[in-house]
Design an enzyme around this catalytic site. Sequence first.
Site, PDB file in Angstrom:
ATOM      1  N   TYR A 173       4.730 -13.010  -2.793  1.00  0.00           N
ATOM      2  CA  TYR A 173       3.336 -12.629  -3.034  1.00  0.00           C
ATOM      3  C   TYR A 173       3.146 -11.105  -3.035  1.00  0.00           C
ATOM      4  CZ  TYR A 173       2.812 -17.543  -2.023  1.00  0.00           C
ATOM      5  OH  TYR A 173       2.956 -18.898  -2.061  1.00  0.00           O
ATOM      6  N   GLU A 225       1.388   5.559  -3.977  1.00  0.00           N
ATOM      7  CA  GLU A 225       0.442   4.812  -3.121  1.00  0.00           C
ATOM      8  C   GLU A 225       0.083   5.697  -1.934  1.00  0.00           C
ATOM      9  OE1 GLU A 225       2.150   0.925  -2.348  1.00  0.00           O
ATOM     10  OE2 GLU A 225       2.243   0.498  -4.482  1.00  0.00           O
ATOM     11  N   HIS A 259      -4.638  -4.149   5.597  1.00  0.00           N
ATOM     12  CA  HIS A 259      -4.662  -3.559   4.259  1.00  0.00           C
ATOM     13  C   HIS A 259      -6.113  -3.235   3.938  1.00  0.00           C
ATOM     14  CE1 HIS A 259      -4.064  -2.877   0.019  1.00  0.00           C
ATOM     15  NE2 HIS A 259      -2.765  -2.974   0.191  1.00  0.00           N
ATOM     16  N   ARG A 308      -2.665   4.090   5.186  1.00  0.00           N
ATOM     17  CA  ARG A 308      -3.458   2.871   5.213  1.00  0.00           C
ATOM     18  C   ARG A 308      -4.357   2.713   6.436  1.00  0.00           C
ATOM     19  NH1 ARG A 308       0.460  -1.739   3.115  1.00  0.00           N
ATOM     20  NH2 ARG A 308       0.350  -0.726   1.092  1.00  0.00           N
ATOM     21  N   HIS A 368      -2.399  -7.596   7.267  1.00  0.00           N
ATOM     22  CA  HIS A 368      -1.442  -7.566   6.154  1.00  0.00           C
ATOM     23  C   HIS A 368       0.011  -7.526   6.614  1.00  0.00           C
ATOM     24  CE1 HIS A 368      -0.035  -6.576   2.146  1.00  0.00           C
ATOM     25  NE2 HIS A 368       0.466  -5.432   2.546  1.00  0.00           N
ATOM     26  N   ARG A 401       2.920   1.586   8.984  1.00  0.00           N
ATOM     27  CA  ARG A 401       3.918   1.591   7.903  1.00  0.00           C
ATOM     28  C   ARG A 401       3.411   2.334   6.675  1.00  0.00           C
ATOM     29  NH1 ARG A 401       4.617  -1.752   3.404  1.00  0.00           N
ATOM     30  NH2 ARG A 401       2.930  -3.090   4.119  1.00  0.00           N
TER      31      ARG A 401
HETATM   32  C1  SIN Z   1       0.034  -3.252  -1.999  1.00  0.00           C
HETATM   33  O1  SIN Z   1       0.368  -3.578  -3.126  1.00  0.00           O
HETATM   34  O2  SIN Z   1      -0.965  -2.589  -1.768  1.00  0.00           O
HETATM   35  C2  SIN Z   1       0.876  -3.697  -0.846  1.00  0.00           C
HETATM   36  C3  SIN Z   1       2.124  -2.918  -0.787  1.00  0.00           C
HETATM   37  C4  SIN Z   1       2.600  -2.806   0.623  1.00  0.00           C
HETATM   38  O3  SIN Z   1       2.180  -3.568   1.489  1.00  0.00           O
HETATM   39  O4  SIN Z   1       3.382  -1.891   0.894  1.00  0.00           O
END
Ligand code: SIN
Length: 539
Positions: free
Chosen positions: A46, A115, A246, A292, A353, A388
Amino acid sequence: MTRIVDTDYLVIGSGISGLYSALILSEFGKVTIITKEEVTDANTTYAQGGIASVLAASDTFESHIRDTLDAGAGLCDTEAVRVLVTEGPTHIRRLMELGAAFDQDASGSLTLGREGGHSENRIVHAKDLTGKEVEDVLLRAVRARNIEIKEYQSAVDLITCYHLEKDPYLPGVAPPGPNQCFGAYVYDRKTWEIYIIRARATILATGGAGQVYLHNTNPDVATGDGVALAYRAGAVISNMEFYQFHPTALYSPGHRTFLISEAMRGEGGILRGPDGEPFTKKYDERGDLAPRDIVARAIDAEMKRTGAAFMHLDVTHLPREQIMKKFPNIYAHCLDLGIEISRDRIPVVPAAHYMCGGVRTDVNGRTAIEHLFAVGEVSCTGVHGGNRLASNSLLEGLVFADRIGRYIKENQISGQRPEIRRWQKEGLANAEEWILVQHNLGEIKSVMWDYVGIVRSNLRLDRALRRIEMLSNEINDFYSRTVIQNKILELRNLALVGKLIVRSAKARRESRGLHFSTDYAENREPSMAYTSLQRSSAG
Ligand code: SIN
């Protein structure tokens, strides 16, 4: 009579960490994978987001290391991070050799995304279904190696020196020598039988525990089994207070929680409040691409400030073709719910998450129990510290699976296969009582969400612990009297993991990374590197 199955390496779990470990270990012994549902029913399948690694000429190991340490809020193990970052690129290339089709531009170069928390573009994707691509490729490779995959098999308990037929360690008494793992008692859902898998080394690759929270991005299988198994066996469990939320799960009451990948913000998506204004820069100068923990807390704070049930992620300024090309899965899912994301803003809320703590290991995946290794989300290698960095998780699974394989080979790790005590527990089915006990699951999830979420306090943690201990005692009492089945195993594990999260959160008397308490300010120097829990009465 308990059946005994012998193997060299028992791998528990079938996501990226389990499959990659199995592949490597199969070069020097017989490997058996057990998985409690179908083999592809793992968190990896997923995972929308990608794999972070230093692949661009303009990028450096030092930069990826710095970003990881910075996201980890001063708590990462620097050696483990260096291992993760420097060994990572080899494994991305190995996946490509195995057939992984990561996104490329017209010239055939990898398209690298960004990201939150990354200062460079370094994330490989296979559109917005990277995990599925990796799972499929690894599964093909595992099947080609003739590795045994046993589906619908749940580990009940690890077998250690407390379970030997001759001279077992006494329950509740500290062992005179190092504890060892010899495999696991396993429940076969197809035959309802409990049998023994005896192994020279056992690798826990069971993933996370998102199901302990009411709102989470994880599949149903994420019930913290590995942490619970390892804790009951006497391993050290660390940093469980660092559960990562998340920032952007789709707000869609009545539907399964669905992740809106951080890669969307990497492509230029903007978080907006109910008034349409961007807000994350108020909290951190990096705005929507801050690590995050910061973005999730910013959303939580804005929801509380404005009373809104969700915030918005806006990608309507991006070309429709770009959205469709990069995020076909998210586009289709939202469209099914009536949200056309190239036109409509996406309603988003934070959701549990990723488990940043877990079974404590060294850089070779070794736990406190001999011949028991842990890899991936279930482990606490030290690479994530207090939070993380995005897309470091699939990378961690690959790098440390490989290191476990190399360690076992180079050190010729070969545990014995002694006589094991037969499975002794018996019980009676009680359907009516089971229906009531099952309600404890909903209560645990709500307590964890309400009291052990993004913002915590001493009072909330005390309340949570009292409630979860009571629910856990009821579950354990029922477990001791009933016949084994998969759902009671999961419930027992979830209750234990909930308790471990709360106990770790109570032990960390500061606000740091993912653990934010209104009773403590953020300090410059961490109050302690790890919170650690170890059962004093294993067996
Ligand atoms: C995401 O696609 O935002 C999740 C990727 C991750 O948990 O590192």
